[in-house]
Design an enzyme around this catalytic site. Structure first.
Site, PDB file in Angstrom:
ATOM      1  N   GLU A 192      25.998  22.598  77.488  1.00  0.00           N
ATOM      2  CA  GLU A 192      26.074  23.091  76.104  1.00  0.00           C
ATOM      3  C   GLU A 192      26.454  21.962  75.149  1.00  0.00           C
ATOM      4  O   GLU A 192      27.506  21.981  74.504  1.00  0.00           O
ATOM      5  CB  GLU A 192      27.070  24.247  76.009  1.00  0.00           C
ATOM      6  CG  GLU A 192      26.616  25.445  76.824  1.00  0.00           C
ATOM      7  CD  GLU A 192      27.468  26.690  76.670  1.00  0.00           C
ATOM      8  OE1 GLU A 192      28.645  26.559  76.326  1.00  0.00           O
ATOM      9  OE2 GLU A 192      26.949  27.785  76.901  1.00  0.00           O
ATOM     10  N   GLU A 384      22.688  30.010  82.630  1.00  0.00           N
ATOM     11  CA  GLU A 384      23.863  30.856  82.393  1.00  0.00           C
ATOM     12  C   GLU A 384      23.425  32.110  81.673  1.00  0.00           C
ATOM     13  O   GLU A 384      22.721  32.043  80.657  1.00  0.00           O
ATOM     14  CB  GLU A 384      24.893  30.159  81.494  1.00  0.00           C
ATOM     15  CG  GLU A 384      25.735  29.134  82.171  1.00  0.00           C
ATOM     16  CD  GLU A 384      26.873  28.652  81.283  1.00  0.00           C
ATOM     17  OE1 GLU A 384      27.443  29.460  80.524  1.00  0.00           O
ATOM     18  OE2 GLU A 384      27.184  27.454  81.346  1.00  0.00           O
TER      19      GLU A 384
HETATM   20  C1  BG6 Z   1      29.424  29.006  78.363  1.00  0.00           C
HETATM   21  C2  BG6 Z   1      30.088  27.908  79.154  1.00  0.00           C
HETATM   22  O1  BG6 Z   1      29.602  28.763  77.011  1.00  0.00           O
HETATM   23  O2  BG6 Z   1      29.907  30.294  78.489  1.00  0.00           O
HETATM   24  C3  BG6 Z   1      30.884  28.362  80.349  1.00  0.00           C
HETATM   25  O3  BG6 Z   1      29.160  26.935  79.558  1.00  0.00           O
HETATM   26  C4  BG6 Z   1      31.620  29.639  79.996  1.00  0.00           C
HETATM   27  O4  BG6 Z   1      31.728  27.321  80.754  1.00  0.00           O
HETATM   28  C5  BG6 Z   1      30.611  30.708  79.644  1.00  0.00           C
HETATM   29  O5  BG6 Z   1      32.521  30.086  80.961  1.00  0.00           O
HETATM   30  C6  BG6 Z   1      31.228  32.064  79.332  1.00  0.00           C
HETATM   31  O6  BG6 Z   1      32.205  31.916  78.359  1.00  0.00           O
HETATM   32  P1  BG6 Z   1      33.663  32.492  78.548  1.00  0.00           P
HETATM   33  O7  BG6 Z   1      34.393  32.029  77.376  1.00  0.00           O
HETATM   34  O8  BG6 Z   1      33.489  33.958  78.611  1.00  0.00           O
HETATM   35  O9  BG6 Z   1      34.168  31.926  79.822  1.00  0.00           O
END
Ligand code: BG6
Length: 485
Positions: A192, A384
């Protein structure tokens, strides 16, 4: 009309994604140095404000290093993957994973970032992990930097503000490419990468309070990351000819809040501000639309001779991105606001939201896939996606996470439609297949996993792993190559 039934490609990479700092723990074992993530403090929900959610100040660093701070740092603990990777990988294998995304914690390899010699114990750990994955034919997908800039580089150069950090990163990349050349084919440089503009310490080890002109520092640091990413791509292709390098964007897709052209224009500008990062990585040059932004914000990027050629010569091989939600853009933002991944948004009345207010938009994923493929004509990889939710453990130990299954099913359905639209999609990696520490809040209770980890927000628990209902569901999805959803 003939009904068209899309199918996933045969070699589709189903799996899940993690980051070292959110799973490994063992933050100071076997020679590991501190990284940016190791400074993130846990702040209970009732004490949390928008200002302290992610950014770190020099004063916090001083208090932590001097021992004055009593705050917990959950990213130092993770879920103890460092000692339990065999058990965890066996669980992923039981679900039939084809791919597993992890990051190498840069400061395990170069404890200060600027060291000349890599730390053998750190290198050996990832050898062990890759060997364990190979046992089950799980393809590793490796991020070089997932919010894990070594703290030594912050101390010395204020992280990526310093041009020197490029060389240190390239040395690190070269070291791991050489070491794992027979074990890892799929790489990506910065997770990201766009987070640098929102949280420069998280993304680039930059302490904004040390800079007279923080916005200038962010974009200068970003330029250094772009150059470093291109040079790492060059090295990968030299060392691992069949290796593939991706860039990674938190895709924040913006819809206009209304059909009013001023909102449509605002949405276009917000989308450009987000796609700028992949434009540079994939097209190998700064897009024209950023020139105006730089002038209006008095940003002057210092480039060295040859930088533009480096960007042009070594673009990425594929585009990876995270997708959690869509957002609304308005010229006059008024109305109810909701939380989101890295940024807040106006509330979209057509969408439901997660327990954390992130708006759930599966069709938006199809839109994003089509848009990215139209724009770059490069293979795409969703690295993701997932639902952060509270889970309840029943008396018999079961976890009936139907909400998670529902979220994932709807997204996979839309992804399949996008494949039917002609998008070249390499794979799908669900975020946090085993519960892990939240990036934004450092909570454990924000769970994404198919596998439950017995640990709470205060750090209590046995760390035992157990299978949720979604575990059995995802296993079937993979087994049927996305036919049974
Ligand atoms: C993404 C990141 O922005 O979202 C991860 O690359 C992160 O590291 C994921 O864990 C989910 O976000 P959060 O804040 O719910 O953990």
């Amino acid at each position: 009309m003939t009904k068209f039934i899309p199918e996933f490609p045969k070699n589709f990479l189903w799996g899940g994604a993690t980051a070292a700092n959110q799973i490994e723990g063992a933050y100071n074992e076997d020679g590991k140095g501190l990284s940016a993530a190791d400074f993130v403090e846990y702040i209970p929900k009732d004490k949390r404000t928008k200002d302290n959610a992610m950014e770190i100040t020099s004063e916090q660093i001083r208090r932590t290093l001097s021992g004055e701070s009593t705050a917990r740092h959950p990213k130092r603990e993770g879920i103890d993957f460092y000692h339990r990777y065999k058990e965890d990988i066996a669980l992923l294998a039981e679900m039939g994973f084809k791919a597993f995304r992890l990051s190498i914690h840069w400061s395990r390899i170069f404890p200060n970032g600027y060291d000349e010699i890599p730390n053998e114990a750190g290198l050996q750990f990832y050898d062990n992990v890759f060997d364990e994955l190979a046992k089950y034919n799980i393809e590793p997908v490796v991020t070089l930097s997932h919010y894990e800039t070594p703290y030594g580089l912050t101390e010395k150069y204020n992280g990526w503000v310093g041009r020197e950090t490029i060389d240190h990163f390239v040395r690190y990349a070269e070291t791991v490419f050489k070491r794992y050349k027979d074990k890892v084919k799929y790489w990506m440089t910065f997770n990201e990468i766009n987070i640098i503009t929102i949280s420069p310490f998280t993304g680039a080890g930059i302490l904004s309070d040390k800079e007279d002109n923080p916005i200038q520092a962010k974009y200068q640091g970003l330029h250094h990351q772009f150059v470093a990413s291109a040079l790492a791509t060059k090295k990968l292709h030299e060392i691992v000819p069949e290796g593939k390098m991706g860039c990674m964007l938190a895709r924040m897709s913006h819809y206009p809040n209304t059909p009013n052209p001023v909102d449509v224009l605002k949405a276009q500008q917000d989308n450009q501000a987000n796609l700028f990062f992949t434009d540079v990585h994939a097209r190998g040059e700064y897009p024209k639309y950023m020139e105006r932004f730089f002038v209006e914000n008095d940003i002057h990027i210092v480039k060295e001779t040859g930088d533009d050629e480096i960007l042009k010569q070594y673009p990425v091989d594929y585009i990876t991105f995270s997708y959690y939600m869509s957002m609304l853009s308005s010229d006059s933002p008024e109305g109810e606001v909701t939380e989101g991944n890295l940024m807040n948004s106006l509330k979209n009345p057509y969408l439901e939201a997660s327990d954390w207010g992130w708006q759930i938009d599966p069709i938006g994923l199809r839109v994003v896939l089509n848009e990215l493929y139209d724009r770059y004509q490069l293979p795409l990889f969703i690295v993701e996606n997932g639902l952060g939710a509270y889970d309840k453990v029943e008396e018999d130990g079961a976890i009936h996470d139907t909400y998670r299954i529902d979220y994932l099913r709807k997204h996979i359905e839309q992804m399949k439609e996008a494949v039917g639209d002609g998008v070249d999609l390499m794979g799908y990696l669900a975020w946090g297949p085993i519960d892990l520490v939240s990036m934004s809040t450092s909570e454990m209770s924000k769970r994404y996993g198919f596998v439950y980890v017995d640990k709470d927000d205060e750090g209590n628990g046995t760390l035992d792993r157990s299978r949720k209902d979604s575990f059995y569901w995802y296993k079937k999805v993979i087994e049927s190559n996305g036919e049974v959803l």
